[in-house]
Scaffold this motif. Structure first.
Motif, mmCIF file in Angstrom:
data_model
loop_
_atom_site.group_PDB
_atom_site.id
_atom_site.type_symbol
_atom_site.label_atom_id
_atom_site.label_comp_id
_atom_site.label_asym_id
_atom_site.label_seq_id
_atom_site.Cartn_x
_atom_site.Cartn_y
_atom_site.Cartn_z
ATOM 1 N N ILE A 112 0.856 -1.188 0.000
ATOM 2 C CA ILE A 112 0.000 0.000 0.000
ATOM 3 C C ILE A 112 0.892 1.237 0.000
ATOM 4 C CG2 ILE A 112 -1.782 1.256 1.270
ATOM 5 C CD1 ILE A 112 -2.456 -1.522 2.594
ATOM 6 N N THR A 113 0.631 2.173 -0.915
ATOM 7 C CA THR A 113 1.439 3.382 -1.031
ATOM 8 C C THR A 113 0.540 4.611 -1.118
ATOM 9 O OG1 THR A 113 3.097 2.134 -2.299
ATOM 10 C CG2 THR A 113 3.276 4.539 -2.321
ATOM 11 N N ALA A 114 0.771 5.584 -0.238
ATOM 12 C CA ALA A 114 -0.006 6.824 -0.274
ATOM 13 C C ALA A 114 0.400 7.658 -1.478
ATOM 14 C CB ALA A 114 0.219 7.612 1.011
ATOM 15 N N GLY A 115 -0.570 8.317 -2.089
ATOM 16 C CA GLY A 115 -0.277 9.215 -3.191
ATOM 17 C C GLY A 115 0.172 10.570 -2.683
ATOM 18 N N ALA A 116 0.365 11.520 -3.612
ATOM 19 C CA ALA A 116 0.742 12.871 -3.222
ATOM 20 C C ALA A 116 -0.408 13.509 -2.449
ATOM 21 C CB ALA A 116 1.082 13.685 -4.458
ATOM 22 N N GLY A 117 -0.084 14.400 -1.543
ATOM 23 C CA GLY A 117 -1.153 15.068 -0.798
ATOM 24 C C GLY A 117 -0.912 15.127 0.693
ATOM 25 N N GLY A 118 0.273 14.696 1.134
ATOM 26 C CA GLY A 118 0.630 14.838 2.543
ATOM 27 C C GLY A 118 -0.252 14.063 3.487
ATOM 28 N N THR A 119 -0.637 14.705 4.585
ATOM 29 C CA THR A 119 -1.370 14.041 5.665
ATOM 30 C C THR A 119 -2.686 13.442 5.193
ATOM 31 O OG1 THR A 119 -0.391 15.554 7.283
ATOM 32 C CG2 THR A 119 -2.349 14.347 7.970
ATOM 33 N N GLU A 120 -3.400 14.150 4.335
ATOM 34 C CA GLU A 120 -4.695 13.669 3.859
ATOM 35 C C GLU A 120 -4.540 12.340 3.117
ATOM 36 O OE1 GLU A 120 -8.747 13.453 2.873
ATOM 37 O OE2 GLU A 120 -7.720 14.719 4.328
ATOM 38 N N ALA A 121 -3.552 12.254 2.213
ATOM 39 C CA ALA A 121 -3.333 11.022 1.449
ATOM 40 C C ALA A 121 -2.810 9.911 2.352
ATOM 41 C CB ALA A 121 -2.345 11.289 0.315
ATOM 42 N N GLN A 122 -1.978 10.255 3.313
ATOM 43 C CA GLN A 122 -1.429 9.248 4.223
ATOM 44 C C GLN A 122 -2.506 8.681 5.141
ATOM 45 O OE1 GLN A 122 1.831 11.412 6.034
ATOM 46 N NE2 GLN A 122 2.765 11.748 4.011
ATOM 47 N N ASP A 123 -3.449 9.530 5.554
ATOM 48 C CA ASP A 123 -4.583 9.051 6.342
ATOM 49 C C ASP A 123 -5.434 8.099 5.514
ATOM 50 O OD1 ASP A 123 -6.292 9.189 8.772
ATOM 51 O OD2 ASP A 123 -7.730 10.107 7.398
ATOM 52 N N TRP A 124 -5.644 8.421 4.234
ATOM 53 C CA TRP A 124 -6.422 7.557 3.339
ATOM 54 C C TRP A 124 -5.727 6.208 3.163
ATOM 55 C CZ3 TRP A 124 -10.401 5.477 1.700
ATOM 56 C CH2 TRP A 124 -10.580 4.945 0.419
ATOM 57 N N ALA A 125 -4.403 6.207 3.054
ATOM 58 C CA ALA A 125 -3.659 4.952 2.909
ATOM 59 C C ALA A 125 -3.869 4.053 4.129
ATOM 60 C CB ALA A 125 -2.173 5.235 2.706
ATOM 61 N N GLU A 126 -3.901 4.656 5.316
ATOM 62 C CA GLU A 126 -4.130 3.849 6.519
ATOM 63 C C GLU A 126 -5.562 3.322 6.565
ATOM 64 O OE1 GLU A 126 -2.712 3.920 11.094
ATOM 65 O OE2 GLU A 126 -3.608 5.780 10.375
ATOM 66 N N ILE A 127 -6.524 4.117 6.090
ATOM 67 C CA ILE A 127 -7.916 3.655 6.021
ATOM 68 C C ILE A 127 -8.029 2.462 5.072
ATOM 69 C CG2 ILE A 127 -10.244 4.272 5.244
ATOM 70 C CD1 ILE A 127 -9.639 7.148 6.195
ATOM 71 N N VAL A 128 -7.334 2.544 3.931
ATOM 72 C CA VAL A 128 -7.351 1.437 2.971
ATOM 73 C C VAL A 128 -6.730 0.186 3.591
ATOM 74 C CG1 VAL A 128 -6.388 0.615 0.780
ATOM 75 C CG2 VAL A 128 -7.396 2.900 0.920
ATOM 76 N N MET A 129 -5.628 0.351 4.330
ATOM 77 C CA MET A 129 -5.017 -0.807 4.983
ATOM 78 C C MET A 129 -5.988 -1.436 5.980
ATOM 79 S SD MET A 129 -1.385 -1.209 7.034
ATOM 80 C CE MET A 129 -1.863 -0.387 8.547
ATOM 81 N N ARG A 130 -6.661 -0.616 6.758
ATOM 82 C CA ARG A 130 -7.647 -1.131 7.719
ATOM 83 C C ARG A 130 -8.774 -1.854 6.988
ATOM 84 N NH1 ARG A 130 -12.524 0.800 9.299
ATOM 85 N NH2 ARG A 130 -13.290 0.275 11.397
ATOM 86 N N ASP A 150 5.259 5.100 8.895
ATOM 87 C CA ASP A 150 4.247 6.033 9.384
ATOM 88 C C ASP A 150 4.327 7.370 8.664
ATOM 89 O OD1 ASP A 150 3.119 4.288 11.229
ATOM 90 O OD2 ASP A 150 4.570 4.806 12.780
ATOM 91 N N GLY A 151 3.162 8.037 8.568
ATOM 92 C CA GLY A 151 3.087 9.322 7.911
ATOM 93 C C GLY A 151 3.560 10.453 8.816
ATOM 94 N N ASP A 152 3.559 11.654 8.280
ATOM 95 C CA ASP A 152 3.967 12.834 9.043
ATOM 96 C C ASP A 152 2.767 13.392 9.793
ATOM 97 O OD1 ASP A 152 6.536 12.661 7.875
ATOM 98 O OD2 ASP A 152 5.806 13.707 6.088
ATOM 99 N N GLY A 153 2.577 12.904 11.006
ATOM 100 C CA GLY A 153 1.478 13.387 11.828
ATOM 101 C C GLY A 153 0.288 12.452 11.890
ATOM 102 N N ALA A 154 -0.014 11.777 10.802
ATOM 103 C CA ALA A 154 -1.149 10.839 10.775
ATOM 104 C C ALA A 154 -0.976 9.878 9.615
ATOM 105 C CB ALA A 154 -2.469 11.591 10.647
ATOM 106 N N GLY A 155 -1.650 8.730 9.720
ATOM 107 C CA GLY A 155 -1.668 7.785 8.613
ATOM 108 C C GLY A 155 -0.338 7.114 8.343
ATOM 109 N N ILE A 156 -0.204 6.586 7.122
ATOM 110 C CA ILE A 156 1.011 5.886 6.716
ATOM 111 C C ILE A 156 1.446 6.352 5.332
ATOM 112 C CG2 ILE A 156 0.573 3.801 8.091
ATOM 113 C CD1 ILE A 156 -0.486 2.485 5.484
ATOM 114 N N LYS A 157 2.751 6.358 5.115
ATOM 115 C CA LYS A 157 3.262 6.613 3.771
ATOM 116 C C LYS A 157 3.215 5.329 2.939
ATOM 117 C CE LYS A 157 6.347 10.361 5.173
ATOM 118 N NZ LYS A 157 7.752 10.825 5.284
#
Length: 346
Positions: A112-130, A150-157
């Motif tokens: 699973i890889t977060a797209g561009a968009g910082g915290t918002e995209a990294q949070d979405w990546a963690e939701i997809v993993m869940r 882990d992402g910068d502040g939330a989620g995952i990279k």
């Protein structure tokens, strides 16, 4: 009760005779292996799954045949409950027959890889993993997180999961691609609507291969693991990243307690990835298909999840959709998996 449906389903069942014979042969071989080693949990689950598949087939043939005989004595209303019961079993059995491609029965690695968009995209990546781990639990698959950044502040990279279970790849392969989210961002103080992307790569675990990988084609990097894992993991350079230089394929692993353990897992993932890459390229040549070039951006998504201004999850490949976004996010992906299998069987 519709007797045409009964006859049609019996005709379809008759076309699966050779498949059942193959499964019976496989079941016999596995049981012989089981006598020598009863502790192989994966093989024991496979024996149970194949045995259940064969039993469902025989039960359906016998059930529909008996129903035709009972139709001569009883009314349609009196046989409706049995008719509905058999049809429900038949639908599940039919979907199982579609899991017949080369690697469908294998375990699987999900990246699973977060797209561009910082915290918002990294949070979405963690939701997809869940979402995917919840679906694995629904399917009675065992999973392990082998890598997580882990992402910068939330989620995952990014993250990697190894999923074990009979037909794990066949059921989860529908999730491979770019997933797009539209929602009011909880990280935007102005409550604006944001679009985020997350890429999911689904690769079957392939243990038997003739693939030869030379040491000169590998670059191995070791580094300190991040996140949870205890003092030993976090204080030593136990995490491993392996790059296959000719193809640029990269695999990582950091969940194990030792560098040796992580390297073994990473190498297994690399072999699976390269073997599957070769298989896919050959398959696409035979079918005269263009190579896949996946970008984590607008226009490349396989599925969209819309929370605002309306609620909808739609798979752009199959057309399957549902307005119950929360149920999907909680792991209800069977409808999407079944729709993908039906599309691929055509």
């Amino acid at each position: 009760m519709d007797l045409r449906v009964v006859n049609d389903n019996l005709d379809k069942l008759s076309s699966f005779v050779s498949m059942i014979k193959t499964r019976e042969d496989e079941l016999g071989r596995l049981k012989v292996e089981q006598e020598a080693d009863w502790n192989d949990i994966g093989r024991n689950k496979k024996i149970t799954a194949i045995g259940d598949f064969i039993a469902r087939y025989k039960g359906l043939v016998g059930g529909y045949t008996e129903l035709l005989e009972l139709a001569k004595l009883f009314s349609d209303d009196e046989l409706k409950d049995e008719f509905d019961r058999l049809n429900t079993i038949f639908e599940a059995f039919y979907m199982a027959t579609l899991l017949s491609e080369k690697y469908d029965a294998n375990d699987v690695v999900i990246n699973i890889t977060a797209g561009a968009g910082g915290t918002e995209a990294q949070d979405w990546a963690e939701i997809v993993m869940r979402m995917l781990t919840r679906f694995c639990e629904e399917c009675d698959f065992n999973y392990e997180v082998t890598d997580r950044l882990d992402g910068d502040g939330a989620g995952i990279k990014g993250a990697s999961l190894t999923v074990k279970g009979h037909n794990a790849y066949g059921i989860l392969k529908s999730e491979g691609g770019v997933h797009r989210l539209v929602r009011i961002s909880p990280f935007d103080s102005n409550a604006r609507r944001h679009t985020s992307f997350c890429a999911v790569e689904v690769v079957p675990v392939i243990e038997k291969t003739n693939l030869v990988i030379e040491d000169k084609d590998l670059r191995v990097d070791v580094y300190r693991a991040s996140g949870a894992g205890g003092q030993h993991v976090n204080r030593t350079e136990s995490a491993v990243r392996i790059t296959h230089i000719p193809t640029g394929v990269v695999v990582t692993c950091q969940n194990g307690r030792s560098q040796i353990q992580n390297r073994q897992t990473a190498m297994q993932n690399l072999v699976s990835k390269l073997e599957f890459l070769h298989y896919e390229n050959e398959r696409r040549k035979v079918k005269n298909l263009q190579p896949v070039q996946q970008k984590i951006e607008w226009g490349s998504q396989i599925r969209s999840y819309v929370f605002c201004p309306y609620t909808l999850v739609k798979d752009h490949r199959t057309g399957y959709e549902t307005s119950n976004v929360q149920k999907v996010i909680d792991g209800d992906l069977k409808g999407f998996s079944d729709a993908w299998l039906l599309l691929q069987s055509k």
